[in-house]
Design a protein around this motif. Structure first.
Motif, PDB file in Angstrom:
ATOM      1  N   GLN A  24       0.755  -1.165  -0.107  1.00  0.00           N
ATOM      2  CA  GLN A  24       0.036   0.092  -0.133  1.00  0.00           C
ATOM      3  C   GLN A  24       0.890   1.337   0.011  1.00  0.00           C
ATOM      4  OE1 GLN A  24      -2.593  -0.386   3.332  1.00  0.00           O
ATOM      5  NE2 GLN A  24      -3.783  -1.695   2.213  1.00  0.00           N
ATOM      6  N   ARG A  28       1.084   4.264  -2.664  1.00  0.00           N
ATOM      7  CA  ARG A  28       0.830   5.649  -2.475  1.00  0.00           C
ATOM      8  C   ARG A  28       2.144   6.558  -3.001  1.00  0.00           C
ATOM      9  NH1 ARG A  28      -0.729   3.694   2.787  1.00  0.00           N
ATOM     10  NH2 ARG A  28      -3.178   3.789   2.957  1.00  0.00           N
ATOM     11  N   ASN A  31       1.614   6.841  -6.453  1.00  0.00           N
ATOM     12  CA  ASN A  31       0.605   7.933  -6.923  1.00  0.00           C
ATOM     13  C   ASN A  31       1.145   9.365  -6.756  1.00  0.00           C
ATOM     14  OD1 ASN A  31      -1.312   5.806  -7.577  1.00  0.00           O
ATOM     15  ND2 ASN A  31      -2.236   6.007  -5.523  1.00  0.00           N
ATOM     16  N   PHE A  32       1.809   9.496  -5.581  1.00  0.00           N
ATOM     17  CA  PHE A  32       2.602  10.797  -5.228  1.00  0.00           C
ATOM     18  C   PHE A  32       3.329  11.273  -6.372  1.00  0.00           C
ATOM     19  CE2 PHE A  32       4.662  13.886  -3.302  1.00  0.00           C
ATOM     20  CZ  PHE A  32       5.917  13.949  -3.391  1.00  0.00           C
ATOM     21  N   LYS A  76      -4.999  10.638   4.023  1.00  0.00           N
ATOM     22  CA  LYS A  76      -4.021   9.779   2.988  1.00  0.00           C
ATOM     23  C   LYS A  76      -4.037   8.290   3.523  1.00  0.00           C
ATOM     24  CE  LYS A  76      -0.842  11.369   0.271  1.00  0.00           C
ATOM     25  NZ  LYS A  76      -1.500  10.948  -0.869  1.00  0.00           N
ATOM     26  N   LEU A  78      -2.068   7.233   5.848  1.00  0.00           N
ATOM     27  CA  LEU A  78      -0.559   6.894   6.467  1.00  0.00           C
ATOM     28  C   LEU A  78      -0.586   6.955   7.661  1.00  0.00           C
ATOM     29  CD1 LEU A  78       1.347   9.231   3.881  1.00  0.00           C
ATOM     30  CD2 LEU A  78       1.174   6.850   3.733  1.00  0.00           C
TER      31      LEU A  78
END
Length: 162
Positions: A24, A28, A31-32, A76, A78
């Motif tokens: 995951q 992310r 995607n960032f 997000k 996180l």
């Protein structure tokens, strides 16, 4: 043998969860980077005045920098430890920053903007203005000080660029 099998099963469950969290995080991060490239192209098309108006609407001056960071991190999905690891700092330090018990460094603010997909300039303005505000909050001459400081910055910039 049952204890051994139960232990193996427990280890497999823990590893599966850790691998899932890592996967995951990698998604992310991907995607960032994808969004950062798009956002960079998008923000460079705005003129300065539009950017400043956008900043004023987006960041609440009543929110601390730590509150903004925590809200965005949670949004997000996180974990505190994941972000702290990306910053290469202890989880307790990041927790204190989010709670306003400790001030982040400028370097950490810039890295956090990347990690949390926040506009770097916007977050930096919020962070620096908060530092200045806390320094001047108890001063009777705070407003005048800010005006003089603004003129001093203009003067220094004009003389340092030559």
């Amino acid at each position: 043998e049952q204890i051994f099998n139960a232990l193996i099963s427990l280890i497999i469950n823990i590893l599966t969860k850790q691998i899932s969290e890592l996967f995951q995080l990698l998604i992310r991060i991907n995607n960032f980077f994808t969004q950062s490239i798009w956002n960079l192209n998008k923000t460079t098309t705005f003129d300065k005045k539009c950017q400043i108006k956008y900043f004023k609407r987006k960041m609440d001056v009543n929110q601390t920098t730590g509150e903004i960071l925590r809200e965005r991190r949670e949004k997000k999905g996180l974990l505190l430890r994941q972000v702290a690891a990306l910053l290469d700092i202890d989880t307790a330090i990041l927790s204190k920053v989010e709670r306003g018990e400790r001030k982040a460094t400028k370097d950490h603010i810039l890295k956090l903007a990347d990690i949390l997909d926040l506009n770097k300039e916007e977050l930096l303005i919020h962070y620096l203005s908060e530092k200045i505000a806390y320094e001047l909050v108890d001063e009777d001459v705070a407003s005048q000080t800010l005006k003089v400081a603004e003129e001093r910055v203009k003067y220094l910039k004009s003389h340092n660029s030559k």
